[in-house]
Design a protein around this motif. Sequence first.
Motif, mmCIF file in Angstrom:
data_model
loop_
_atom_site.group_PDB
_atom_site.id
_atom_site.type_symbol
_atom_site.label_atom_id
_atom_site.label_comp_id
_atom_site.label_asym_id
_atom_site.label_seq_id
_atom_site.Cartn_x
_atom_site.Cartn_y
_atom_site.Cartn_z
ATOM 1 N N GLU A 29 0.599 4.469 -2.396
ATOM 2 C CA GLU A 29 0.268 5.917 -2.247
ATOM 3 C C GLU A 29 1.361 6.710 -2.478
ATOM 4 O O GLU A 29 0.982 7.954 -3.004
ATOM 5 N N GLN A 30 2.596 6.272 -2.829
ATOM 6 C CA GLN A 30 3.804 7.210 -3.153
ATOM 7 C C GLN A 30 3.611 7.466 -5.021
ATOM 8 O O GLN A 30 4.000 8.441 -5.429
ATOM 9 N N GLU A 68 0.720 -1.165 0.053
ATOM 10 C CA GLU A 68 -0.013 0.048 -0.082
ATOM 11 C C GLU A 68 0.864 1.247 0.068
ATOM 12 O O GLU A 68 0.544 2.352 -0.590
ATOM 13 N N LYS A 69 2.096 1.282 0.770
ATOM 14 C CA LYS A 69 2.763 2.304 0.816
ATOM 15 C C LYS A 69 3.591 2.758 -0.657
ATOM 16 O O LYS A 69 3.305 4.115 -0.889
ATOM 17 N N LYS A 88 0.470 6.837 -6.788
ATOM 18 C CA LYS A 88 -0.873 6.752 -7.073
ATOM 19 C C LYS A 88 -1.202 7.942 -8.147
ATOM 20 O O LYS A 88 -1.892 7.365 -9.065
ATOM 21 N N GLN A 89 -0.891 8.964 -8.165
ATOM 22 C CA GLN A 89 -1.121 10.135 -9.373
ATOM 23 C C GLN A 89 -0.619 9.728 -10.506
ATOM 24 O O GLN A 89 -1.221 9.646 -11.543
#
Length: 72
Positions: free
Chosen positions: A42-43, A38-39, A45-46
């Motif tokens: 999140e880093q 998940e981490k 994602k965009q």
Amino acid sequence: MERVVLEHLSEPQFRVTATFEEEKGWTKVVFRQTFKKEKQFEQIKQMCINGNEENFDRFGQLLEEMKSGTAG
């Protein structure tokens, strides 16, 4: 229903699953991208959102070319 599954084994590791099913004369496409960590998601994602939008645009263009008989 048809399904395509891709495994990205190098970092970041993720799985892409695309399913295709007929619905009222149309093809419904469901796209899911699942990350192992998940981490990491999140880093980036965009970047994933933007990249996937570009991929869908190219996919749509290819489908149009296939429909018109101009796909190479």
